[in-house]
Design a protein around this motif. Sequence first.
Motif, mmCIF file in Angstrom:
data_model
loop_
_atom_site.group_PDB
_atom_site.id
_atom_site.type_symbol
_atom_site.label_atom_id
_atom_site.label_comp_id
_atom_site.label_asym_id
_atom_site.label_seq_id
_atom_site.Cartn_x
_atom_site.Cartn_y
_atom_site.Cartn_z
ATOM 1 N N CYS A 218 0.811 -0.871 0.097
ATOM 2 C CA CYS A 218 -0.053 0.100 -0.099
ATOM 3 C C CYS A 218 0.893 1.309 0.092
ATOM 4 C CB CYS A 218 -0.966 0.141 1.161
ATOM 5 S SG CYS A 218 -1.869 1.466 1.499
ATOM 6 N N GLU A 219 0.637 2.086 -0.840
ATOM 7 C CA GLU A 219 1.305 3.440 -1.173
ATOM 8 C C GLU A 219 1.131 4.358 0.115
ATOM 9 O OE1 GLU A 219 0.796 5.442 -4.639
ATOM 10 O OE2 GLU A 219 1.162 3.622 -5.815
ATOM 11 N N GLY A 220 -0.240 4.145 0.827
ATOM 12 C CA GLY A 220 -0.295 5.025 1.980
ATOM 13 C C GLY A 220 0.384 4.561 3.291
ATOM 14 N N CYS A 221 0.354 3.280 3.695
ATOM 15 C CA CYS A 221 0.823 2.852 4.920
ATOM 16 C C CYS A 221 2.136 2.068 4.839
ATOM 17 C CB CYS A 221 -0.148 2.149 5.815
ATOM 18 S SG CYS A 221 -0.972 0.670 4.970
ATOM 19 N N GLY A 222 2.206 1.333 3.649
ATOM 20 C CA GLY A 222 3.531 0.370 3.528
ATOM 21 C C GLY A 222 3.248 -0.949 3.717
ATOM 22 N N THR A 223 1.896 -1.384 4.249
ATOM 23 C CA THR A 223 1.777 -2.850 4.610
ATOM 24 C C THR A 223 1.311 -3.523 3.362
ATOM 25 O OG1 THR A 223 -0.599 -2.356 5.460
ATOM 26 C CG2 THR A 223 1.251 -2.059 7.034
ATOM 27 N N ARG A 224 1.064 -4.780 3.314
ATOM 28 C CA ARG A 224 0.642 -5.733 2.495
ATOM 29 C C ARG A 224 -0.979 -6.260 3.124
ATOM 30 N NH1 ARG A 224 3.780 -10.057 1.668
ATOM 31 N NH2 ARG A 224 3.249 -10.256 -0.186
ATOM 32 N N PRO A 225 -1.786 -6.428 2.182
ATOM 33 C CA PRO A 225 -3.194 -7.035 2.831
ATOM 34 C C PRO A 225 -2.793 -8.315 3.382
ATOM 35 C CG PRO A 225 -3.451 -6.240 0.326
ATOM 36 C CD PRO A 225 -1.910 -6.358 0.873
ATOM 37 N N GLN A 226 -1.883 -9.203 2.840
ATOM 38 C CA GLN A 226 -1.620 -10.436 3.381
ATOM 39 C C GLN A 226 -1.225 -10.321 5.049
ATOM 40 O OE1 GLN A 226 -0.696 -9.245 0.702
ATOM 41 N NE2 GLN A 226 -0.734 -10.947 -0.887
ATOM 42 N N GLU A 227 -0.630 -9.044 5.365
ATOM 43 C CA GLU A 227 -0.253 -9.138 6.784
ATOM 44 C C GLU A 227 -1.568 -8.759 7.718
ATOM 45 O OE1 GLU A 227 3.528 -6.719 6.816
ATOM 46 O OE2 GLU A 227 2.587 -5.794 5.272
ATOM 47 N N TRP A 228 -2.543 -8.560 7.230
ATOM 48 C CA TRP A 228 -3.556 -8.190 8.109
ATOM 49 C C TRP A 228 -4.593 -9.370 7.884
ATOM 50 C CZ3 TRP A 228 -3.497 -4.027 10.839
ATOM 51 C CH2 TRP A 228 -2.796 -2.741 10.478
ATOM 52 N N ASP A 229 -4.423 -10.314 7.002
ATOM 53 C CA ASP A 229 -5.685 -11.437 6.776
ATOM 54 C C ASP A 229 -5.129 -12.686 7.698
ATOM 55 O OD1 ASP A 229 -7.405 -13.233 5.755
ATOM 56 O OD2 ASP A 229 -6.882 -12.796 3.811
ATOM 57 N N PRO A 230 -5.845 -13.216 8.656
ATOM 58 C CA PRO A 230 -5.501 -14.420 9.361
ATOM 59 C C PRO A 230 -5.469 -15.721 8.387
ATOM 60 C CG PRO A 230 -6.858 -12.969 10.480
ATOM 61 C CD PRO A 230 -6.945 -12.355 9.132
ATOM 62 N N TYR B 19 -0.331 -4.428 13.271
ATOM 63 C CA TYR B 19 0.343 -3.244 13.588
ATOM 64 C C TYR B 19 -0.457 -2.111 14.514
ATOM 65 C CZ TYR B 19 3.086 -4.236 9.147
ATOM 66 O OH TYR B 19 3.781 -4.618 8.323
ATOM 67 N N VAL B 20 0.299 -1.421 15.258
ATOM 68 C CA VAL B 20 -0.471 -0.344 15.893
ATOM 69 C C VAL B 20 0.020 0.991 15.325
ATOM 70 C CG1 VAL B 20 -0.671 -1.621 18.189
ATOM 71 C CG2 VAL B 20 1.256 -0.137 17.828
ATOM 72 N N ALA B 21 -0.963 2.126 15.235
ATOM 73 C CA ALA B 21 -0.696 3.416 14.883
ATOM 74 C C ALA B 21 0.223 4.093 16.029
ATOM 75 C CB ALA B 21 -1.978 3.944 14.510
ATOM 76 N N GLN B 22 1.220 4.815 15.554
ATOM 77 C CA GLN B 22 1.958 5.691 15.990
ATOM 78 C C GLN B 22 2.194 6.922 15.638
ATOM 79 O OE1 GLN B 22 6.274 4.332 16.343
ATOM 80 N NE2 GLN B 22 6.830 5.509 17.931
ATOM 81 N N THR B 23 1.897 7.882 16.463
ATOM 82 C CA THR B 23 1.962 9.392 15.659
ATOM 83 C C THR B 23 3.357 9.822 15.871
ATOM 84 O OG1 THR B 23 -0.149 9.796 16.770
ATOM 85 C CG2 THR B 23 1.180 11.843 16.095
ATOM 86 N N HIS B 24 3.626 10.560 14.536
ATOM 87 C CA HIS B 24 5.169 11.226 14.298
ATOM 88 C C HIS B 24 5.034 12.424 13.988
ATOM 89 C CE1 HIS B 24 9.066 11.527 13.141
ATOM 90 N NE2 HIS B 24 8.915 11.776 11.999
ATOM 91 N N ARG B 25 5.708 13.542 14.368
ATOM 92 C CA ARG B 25 5.703 14.802 13.548
ATOM 93 C C ARG B 25 6.905 14.944 13.061
ATOM 94 N NH1 ARG B 25 2.890 19.631 14.257
ATOM 95 N NH2 ARG B 25 1.646 18.636 15.943
#
Length: 100
Positions: A41-53, A62-68
């Motif tokens: 994914c261009e937006g978050c850098g993950t792949r669908p397979q990483e989320w699919d059990p 993954y967990v979201a982390q805020t970064h400025r």
Amino acid sequence: MELCETYRIPHSQLMGAAGGRWTALDREKALAWAAYRRDVCEGCGTRPQEWDPEQGGDRQAYVAQTHRCLGCELIEMEQEQVPSGAEGRGVRIGLLAQPR
């Protein structure tokens, strides 16, 4: 493989093999790398397979982390000054290092 893509060299050459000719294995690796990159994914850098059990992933992978980023903040602030319409078309803001 990212370095091979950047420098357009076969993996075997990167690993020290002489000659720089593309082997069948080099081509397989390059094709696999291209397929992998298309799936990211261009937006978050993950792949669908990483989320699919069902594909070995996890819904909590993954967990979201805020970064400025202060550089991005500065660019966005400057972008607000760019006029809208024809006068602002094509205007891009970049960062230049200040001499010390």
